[in-house]
Write a protein that holds these residues in place. Structure first.
Motif: not given
Length: 330
Positions: A90-111
């Motif tokens: 999961l850590d690598a998955t999250i990093d791959s999204i947040l490290n895009q540095n996209y300025p208008n992103l809503h990211y949610h993890v539903q566990d």
């Protein structure tokens, strides 16, 4: 299959075969005595469905197209990661999204109330994402919960063991902005093992609707769609636990939405023993049968399926070797 598509397949195969023959004669690409891979073997395991194509190696990010900058007035992208007991990835998955540095992103993890340390990991992630950990009714239900009430223009979900490649969000957003008539996009994929080492790549031909009615060739982890698609055909059908992405794709196709395969590697699909794809194959076969009956109106035999998708598979083999030999650049 339409004649124009068949002709394109034959032309591509002729070009690839000629180039392979030339390279084999002049550059000795295949060592003496080494057997050439038979066409029969390629039909049994086409490259796009062959995950482990070579020994594990480091993922070379420099082999892909340069990372673009996010477009001005970047559209809002909403991404959801459904998760259950995947703390190892999961850590690598999250990093791959947040490290895009996209300025208008809503990211949610539903566990789904994991007990493997996922909650502790999410608690330490800080800003950049939202998350909840609670019992759910499966992956489809978790995706729908994650998207509930979200205001956005573009949507996608990324499973908790997969990864985006750098620049994917900016590239997808720019494409959608410059092609307002396109509704759904997807791209090429990379296969990685449990340790994140590359073991294969899948280069896909352009979208072909008839083939898609018989077999799902669209890599879910690379797929993005406009919210208008979700508003009309969504949400994810929670009665599906394996083929929910193909169901969504087929409903969107039936509704007349336009698909495009982008000329870029967008994501990595992780291969590991515990992945849902391997563990629930029997469920998948049943669900794929349900979808074929719904779309086609009958139960095609395996021979009928192979016959219909054969031209697309042949073209995929041509694209695979075209990329492998440097004739195609992505």
């Amino acid at each position: 299959m339409d004649d124009e598509f068949k002709q394109k397949v034959l032309q591509q195969l002729d070009q690839i075969e000629s180039r392979i023959a030339l390279l084999e004669r002049n550059q000795h690409l295949i060592a003496a005595g080494q057997r050439r891979e038979s066409l029969r073997s390629l039909w049994r395991r086409p490259p796009m469905w062959t995950f482990e194509q070579y020994p594990p190696r480091l993922l070379n990010l420099n082999s892909f197209q340069p990372t673009p900058s996010p477009p001005a007035n970047a559209p809002r992208i909403a991404m959801v990661t459904p998760s259950y007991n995947h703390v190892h990835y999961l850590d690598a998955t999250i990093d791959s999204i947040l490290n895009q540095n996209y300025p208008n992103l809503h990211y949610h993890v539903q566990d789904g109330a994991s007990i493997d340390g996922t909650v502790e990991l999410l608690s330490k992630r800080g800003n950049g994402l939202s998350w909840r950990s609670e019992p759910d009714k499966g992956q489809s239900n978790a995706i729908n919960i994650g998207f509930s009430g979200v205001d956005c223009e573009i949507m996608a979900y990324l499973n908790s063991d997969d990864m985006l490649l750098p620049g994917t969000l900016a590239y997808v957003a720019d494409y959608f902005m410059s092609h307002p008539d396109i509704d759904i996009v997807y791209g090429h994929r990379v296969f990685v093992d449990r340790d994140g080492l590359e073991v294969g790549r899948a280069v896909l031909p352009p979208y072909h609707g008839k083939t898609l009615q018989y077999a799902d060739y669209i890599p879910q982890e690379t797929m993005f769609w406009r919210k208008r698609v979700w508003d009309k055909v969504g949400p994810i059908d929670e009665s599906f636990h394996f083929a929910m992405d193909w169901d969504f794709i087929l409903r969107a196709q039936a509704a007349g939405f336009k698909f495009v395969r982008l000329p870029r590697f967008l994501s990595c699909f992780r291969i590991h023993d515990a992945q849902k794809t391997a563990a629930t194959y029997a469920v998948g076969v049943k669900e794929m049968g349900i979808l074929r009956r719904r779309v086609l109106g009958f139960d095609p035999t395996q021979a009928e399926i192979r016959r219909v998708i054969a031209p697309y598979l042949a073209l995929q083999i041509a694209y695979h070797y075209g990329y492998k030999l440097g004739l195609l650049k992505y």
